[in-house]
Design a protein around this motif. Structure first.
Motif, PDB file in Angstrom:
ATOM      1  N   PRO A   1       1.168  -1.096   0.232  1.00 26.83           N
ATOM      2  CA  PRO A   1      -0.393   0.148   0.376  1.00 26.83           C
ATOM      3  C   PRO A   1       0.638   0.934  -0.084  1.00 26.83           C
ATOM      4  O   PRO A   1       1.359   1.258   0.377  1.00 26.83           O
ATOM      5  CB  PRO A   1      -0.955  -0.126   1.413  1.00 26.83           C
ATOM      6  CG  PRO A   1       0.421  -0.737   1.880  1.00 26.83           C
ATOM      7  CD  PRO A   1       0.741  -1.863   1.540  1.00 26.83           C
ATOM      8  N   LEU A   2       0.137   2.230  -0.036  1.00 24.79           N
ATOM      9  CA  LEU A   2       0.811   3.815  -0.096  1.00 24.79           C
ATOM     10  C   LEU A   2      -0.247   4.815   0.349  1.00 24.79           C
ATOM     11  O   LEU A   2      -1.012   4.866   0.805  1.00 24.79           O
ATOM     12  CB  LEU A   2       0.392   4.230  -1.845  1.00 24.79           C
ATOM     13  CG  LEU A   2       1.086   3.610  -2.968  1.00 24.79           C
ATOM     14  CD1 LEU A   2       0.835   4.406  -3.921  1.00 24.79           C
ATOM     15  CD2 LEU A   2       3.042   3.230  -2.503  1.00 24.79           C
ATOM     16  N   ASP A   3       1.209   5.271   1.290  1.00 23.62           N
ATOM     17  CA  ASP A   3       1.005   6.290   2.293  1.00 23.62           C
ATOM     18  C   ASP A   3       0.469   7.602   1.730  1.00 23.62           C
ATOM     19  O   ASP A   3       0.612   7.960   0.275  1.00 23.62           O
ATOM     20  CB  ASP A   3       1.267   6.618   3.405  1.00 23.62           C
ATOM     21  CG  ASP A   3       3.004   6.652   3.180  1.00 23.62           C
ATOM     22  OD1 ASP A   3       3.306   7.319   2.397  1.00 23.62           O
ATOM     23  OD2 ASP A   3       3.969   6.459   3.880  1.00 23.62           O
ATOM     24  N   ALA A   4      -0.073   8.097   2.909  1.00 23.83           N
ATOM     25  CA  ALA A   4      -0.081   9.959   1.379  1.00 23.83           C
ATOM     26  C   ALA A   4       0.496  10.901   1.323  1.00 23.83           C
ATOM     27  O   ALA A   4       0.560  11.904   0.882  1.00 23.83           O
ATOM     28  CB  ALA A   4      -1.043  10.385   3.254  1.00 23.83           C
TER      29      ALA A   4
ATOM     30  N   LEU B   1      -2.370 -12.725   7.875  1.00 25.27           N
ATOM     31  CA  LEU B   1      -1.836 -13.191   8.216  1.00 25.27           C
ATOM     32  C   LEU B   1      -0.642 -13.958   7.245  1.00 25.27           C
ATOM     33  O   LEU B   1       0.319 -14.108   6.972  1.00 25.27           O
ATOM     34  CB  LEU B   1      -2.641 -14.252   9.230  1.00 25.27           C
ATOM     35  CG  LEU B   1      -1.898 -15.413  10.088  1.00 25.27           C
ATOM     36  CD1 LEU B   1      -0.684 -14.397  11.059  1.00 25.27           C
ATOM     37  CD2 LEU B   1      -2.719 -16.619  11.063  1.00 25.27           C
ATOM     38  N   VAL B   2      -2.060 -14.501   6.172  1.00 28.35           N
ATOM     39  CA  VAL B   2      -0.947 -14.584   5.051  1.00 28.35           C
ATOM     40  C   VAL B   2       0.330 -13.938   4.435  1.00 28.35           C
ATOM     41  O   VAL B   2       1.244 -14.568   4.269  1.00 28.35           O
ATOM     42  CB  VAL B   2      -2.235 -15.384   4.328  1.00 28.35           C
ATOM     43  CG1 VAL B   2      -1.806 -15.492   2.316  1.00 28.35           C
ATOM     44  CG2 VAL B   2      -2.827 -16.374   4.714  1.00 28.35           C
ATOM     45  N   ALA B   3      -0.476 -12.794   4.823  1.00 25.60           N
ATOM     46  CA  ALA B   3       0.959 -11.827   3.634  1.00 25.60           C
ATOM     47  C   ALA B   3       2.272 -11.792   4.309  1.00 25.60           C
ATOM     48  O   ALA B   3       3.254 -11.501   3.482  1.00 25.60           O
ATOM     49  CB  ALA B   3      -0.206 -10.187   4.347  1.00 25.60           C
ATOM     50  N   GLU B   4       1.777 -12.077   5.637  1.00 30.38           N
ATOM     51  CA  GLU B   4       2.751 -12.237   6.709  1.00 30.38           C
ATOM     52  C   GLU B   4       3.460 -13.880   6.375  1.00 30.38           C
ATOM     53  O   GLU B   4       5.252 -13.866   6.467  1.00 30.38           O
ATOM     54  CB  GLU B   4       3.028 -11.773   8.182  1.00 30.38           C
ATOM     55  CG  GLU B   4       2.621 -10.486   7.991  1.00 30.38           C
ATOM     56  CD  GLU B   4       3.731 -10.124   7.365  1.00 30.38           C
ATOM     57  OE1 GLU B   4       4.603  -9.701   7.653  1.00 30.38           O
ATOM     58  OE2 GLU B   4       2.978  -8.396   7.359  1.00 30.38           O
TER      59      GLU B   4
ATOM     60  N   ALA C   1      -4.106  -7.789  -2.528  1.00 29.14           N
ATOM     61  CA  ALA C   1      -2.755  -7.313  -1.779  1.00 29.14           C
ATOM     62  C   ALA C   1      -1.729  -8.512  -2.776  1.00 29.14           C
ATOM     63  O   ALA C   1      -0.964  -9.267  -2.223  1.00 29.14           O
ATOM     64  CB  ALA C   1      -2.233  -6.830  -0.869  1.00 29.14           C
ATOM     65  N   LEU C   2      -1.926  -9.746  -2.008  1.00 33.23           N
ATOM     66  CA  LEU C   2      -1.760 -11.031  -2.265  1.00 33.23           C
ATOM     67  C   LEU C   2      -1.863 -11.795  -3.496  1.00 33.23           C
ATOM     68  O   LEU C   2      -0.870 -12.005  -3.756  1.00 33.23           O
ATOM     69  CB  LEU C   2      -2.869 -11.962  -0.980  1.00 33.23           C
ATOM     70  CG  LEU C   2      -2.405 -11.834   0.256  1.00 33.23           C
ATOM     71  CD1 LEU C   2      -4.085 -12.948   0.797  1.00 33.23           C
ATOM     72  CD2 LEU C   2      -1.202 -12.458   0.801  1.00 33.23           C
ATOM     73  N   THR C   3      -2.668 -11.511  -3.791  1.00 33.58           N
ATOM     74  CA  THR C   3      -2.423 -11.683  -4.815  1.00 33.58           C
ATOM     75  C   THR C   3      -2.586 -10.611  -6.199  1.00 33.58           C
ATOM     76  O   THR C   3      -2.483 -11.208  -8.056  1.00 33.58           O
ATOM     77  CB  THR C   3      -4.444 -12.268  -5.346  1.00 33.58           C
ATOM     78  OG1 THR C   3      -5.372 -11.400  -5.189  1.00 33.58           O
ATOM     79  CG2 THR C   3      -4.818 -13.766  -4.728  1.00 33.58           C
ATOM     80  N   GLY C   4      -2.841  -9.428  -6.091  1.00 32.69           N
ATOM     81  CA  GLY C   4      -2.751  -9.085  -8.098  1.00 32.69           C
ATOM     82  C   GLY C   4      -4.041  -9.442  -8.370  1.00 32.69           C
ATOM     83  O   GLY C   4      -4.075  -8.437  -9.632  1.00 32.69           O
ATOM     84  N   ASP C   5      -5.041  -9.625  -8.316  1.00 26.15           N
ATOM     85  CA  ASP C   5      -6.093  -9.995  -9.061  1.00 26.15           C
ATOM     86  C   ASP C   5      -7.115  -8.708  -8.998  1.00 26.15           C
ATOM     87  O   ASP C   5      -7.651  -8.421  -7.469  1.00 26.15           O
ATOM     88  CB  ASP C   5      -6.913 -10.754  -8.477  1.00 26.15           C
ATOM     89  CG  ASP C   5      -7.715 -11.437 -10.054  1.00 26.15           C
ATOM     90  OD1 ASP C   5      -8.378 -11.296 -10.096  1.00 26.15           O
ATOM     91  OD2 ASP C   5      -8.572 -13.058  -9.531  1.00 26.15           O
ATOM     92  N   ALA C   6      -7.670  -7.815  -9.905  1.00 25.28           N
ATOM     93  CA  ALA C   6      -8.136  -7.315 -10.260  1.00 25.28           C
ATOM     94  C   ALA C   6      -9.471  -7.711  -9.831  1.00 25.28           C
ATOM     95  O   ALA C   6     -10.411  -6.992  -9.157  1.00 25.28           O
ATOM     96  CB  ALA C   6      -8.252  -6.375 -12.028  1.00 25.28           C
TER      97      ALA C   6
END
Length: 663
Positions: free
Chosen positions: A15-18, A264-267, A350-355
């Protein structure tokens, strides 16, 4: 200052912050301004006024600064923390010294109340000051872990944005309390894990501090839940999470749980758990999600598949029902549940990049999320019906998560309007923090470039691992207009750009500096490679034909009915737009009728409405359960359909997303 980019070792998108993404203009820019100037200060006005809300006063009572009894639901602490998080997000996008000082004072007040072991629950502390015999975690519906989860999230965000450790220290102490529970009182922890915000929270704490103990704590939450033998579908703890195949029970609790598991999966890179989450997400989207993105169809359901014996079937509150069980007038679709689905979907993205996950985020955002707040930004819905009718012979409750009736008797159902303050106040600050942080959902950075998820007026500025930089300014009139441009405002290198081609789109065209580029299929990201220079222009044209949609054959309530959608925006018919003498139930859509977009204003806000002609059906006998079909000639009337998110802003009236279709 603290690091802004958190580790997500097994997520393809970050993700991107402000500092790197913000809504600077256009549709979402206007929403951002409204959230900053109206919503966040308005909610503070309620929480800080003891004549309106006990939100602030409960902390002052717990600190011994005032005398009195606790007032409000047991999850009010968490609601206060959610507003705090929204205000911190406002500091990040729009610094304000006065607000920063106020938040530091509030952080000190919150920290002063906390017990040495990390436990913090104002109802308990206030009761103790009155010499009442109270025991922590004695009642699962006291929502202690829910409150602590939101405290941890607020503490992490406050530290990330301001550098202050006042609330971060409290967050760490709260996590230590949860660690002790996981080790020494696992049954009490599992029993009290209602609406599990603490899963997401401790992983955020892990990402912020780099301490693995917090990641291990999140893993222990799952182990404790899986070993719990007193659970049910209501709290998604009847089965171990890896054995779950369909989504059941309380929709907010489900969506929060699965969002936390996706974190949790992302980590950890737990592929089998990710497969479970993908299956469960598909179950919601394919069989249980309203067209508006609403989640949790039922006020009160049952758990018919949870046990073979009738006597053991449990009541389920604010529930996901059976597949295709999607009532309209009695739709619950709590605002918090819809927000929870955004949380879950963005983590799956974020996990998959699936639109497809971004498609659902957009579906919720432009419809049920924005419908939950007035166009002025100051009033809120708790539930989000798809149809409102007059003279219901029963009241539609607005219950709290405890299932107890804790709000005043609502007005008659044909006068259901948003309210500035709800005694069950979980939704307004949740709406505020979601909108205040909505810039984080505009785009992501990945090893293979910049991914743009949502459109509506962003400024993006990213740097990749090799030091390349790309800044884009988005202009256009999304979701009303078809043409979007991205102008390069800074460039070093050739970072690829991935633009989402929405699943609802067709015939999309794309050019770079006027040169045509190939476009991938709807529901995917189109990759653009180019040696970027300042002034380069990407033009994306998303045609927006008006679609006439019908439902699945098993969705009984919308059999032989249709709904209108243009781009991502779902439309509805409001009684304010009907000819005098024509009732909502008489309005039907004739197949093949022309549909014309027109610009208008509602409550001073510009929208694109849709003009058409509707067939007027015979009224029938109002009091008869069954009546003969009238064979009188049918007539037609011109009407204007409005965006669903704009309904209820012109006073009391009737409304429907779905309309009968005649041939």
């Amino acid at each position: 200052m603290p690091a802004k980019t958190a580790p997500r070792a097994h997520a393809s998108l970050r993700p991107l912050d402000a500092a790197h993404a913000r809504w600077a203009r256009g549709f979402w820019g206007d929403v951002h301004t409204r959230t900053r100037d109206v919503t966040i200060p308005g909610i503070w006005g309620s929480l800080s006024d003891p004549a309106t809300s006990p939100g602030l006063r409960n902390f002052r009572l717990a600190a011994g600064l005032e005398k009195g009894a606790h007032v409000g639901p047991p999850f009010m602490d968490g609601d206060f923390y959610k507003w705090f998080e929204a205000a911190v997000a406002r500091l990040e996008t729009d610094p304000d010294a006065g607000l920063e000082e106020r938040l530091e004072q509030l952080a000190a007040l919150i920290a002063s109340v906390q017990r040495d072991d990390g436990y913090l629950h104002t109802p308990t502390f206030i009761a103790e000051r009155h010499a009442e015999d109270v025991v922590a975690l004695a009642d699962r519906f006291n929502f202690e872990t829910y409150n602590l989860g939101h405290l941890i999230t607020a503490g992490v965000r406050h530290w990330q944005v301001t550098g202050s450790e006042t609330l971060l220290v409290a967050a760490k102490k709260a996590a230590s309390f949860l660690e002790d529970l996981a080790t020494n009182k696992p049954v009490e922890l599992a029993r009290s894990a209602i609406c599990p915000s603490h899963y997401m929270a401790v992983i955020e704490l892990h990402r912020a501090t780099g301490e693995d103990r917090y990641l291990e704590l999140a893993e222990s939450f799952v182990r404790v839940r899986d070993a719990f033998d007193e659970g049910g579908d209501d709290n998604q703890d009847r089965l171990p999470v890896r054995e779950q195949t369909t989504v059941a029970g309380h929709a907010v609790r489900a969506n929060y749980l699965y969002a936390g598991l996706a974190d949790l999966v992302a980590e950890t890179g737990d592929e089998p758990l990710q497969a479970v989450l993908e299956r469960l997400w598909d179950d919601v989207v394919q069989t249980k999600l309203y067209l508006t993105g609403g989640c949790g169809a039922l006020y009160d359901g049952a758990s018919p598949d949870g046990h073979p014996w009738q006597g053991e079937i449990s009541r389920v509150h604010q529930a996901y029902g059976r597949p295709f069980q999607l009532p309209n007038t009695t739709a619950h679709a709590e605002s918090c549940a819809n927000i929870g689905m955004i949380f879950w979907s963005e983590r799956m993205l974020a996990l998959t990049g699936d639109a497809r996950y971004a498609d659902v985020m957009e579906q919720i955002a432009f419809n049920s999320l924005l419908a939950s707040i007035s166009l002025a930004g100051s009033q809120y819905f708790y539930t989000n019906a798809l149809r409102q009718v007059r003279d219901l012979p029963y009241d539609l409750r607005r219950p709290g998560d405890t299932g107890q009736e804790i709000v005043p008797t609502p007005p008659p159902s044909d006068e259901r309007l948003r309210q500035t303050y709800l005694s069950c106040f979980c939704c307004p600050p949740n709406i505020a923090r979601t909108l205040a942080r909505f810039h984080e959902r505009a785009a992501s950075i990945a090893d293979d470039g910049l991914y743009v998820h949502l459109y509506g007026g962003s400024d993006l500025d990213v740097t990749d691992a090799s030091g390349g930089r790309l800044a884009l300014r988005e202009d256009g009139d999304h979701p009303w207009g078809e043409r979007l441009t991205f102008t390069v405002t800074a460039a070093e290198g050739a970072i690829p750009v991935h633009l989402r081609i929405p699943g609802w789109s067709a015939g999309v065209t794309l050019t770079v500096n006027g040169e045509q580029r190939a476009v991938s299929e709807p529901g995917t990201y189109t990759r653009i490679e180019h040696p970027w220079r300042v002034g380069d222009v990407i033009e994306l044209v998303l045609p927006m034909p008006i679609r006439v949609l019908r439902g699945h054959r098993l969705a009984e309530e919308i059999t032989n009915q249709v709904a209108i959608q243009r781009g991502p925006v779902v439309y509805c018919l409001e009684s304010a737009d009907l000819t005098d003498g024509v009732l909502l139930e008489q309005a039907a859509f004739r197949r093949g009728s022309a549909l014309t977009p027109v610009e208008t204003e509602i409550g001073g806000v510009r929208v694109i409405a849709v003009e058409t002609e509707l067939t007027v059906l015979p009224a029938g006998e109002a009091s008869a359960l069954y009546d003969d079909l009238d064979d009188a000639p049918l007539s037609s009337i011109p009407v204007r359909l409005i965006p669903y998110f704009a309904w209820g802003n012109r006073g009391a009236g009737e409304m429907s997303v779905w309309l009968p279709v005649v041939w």
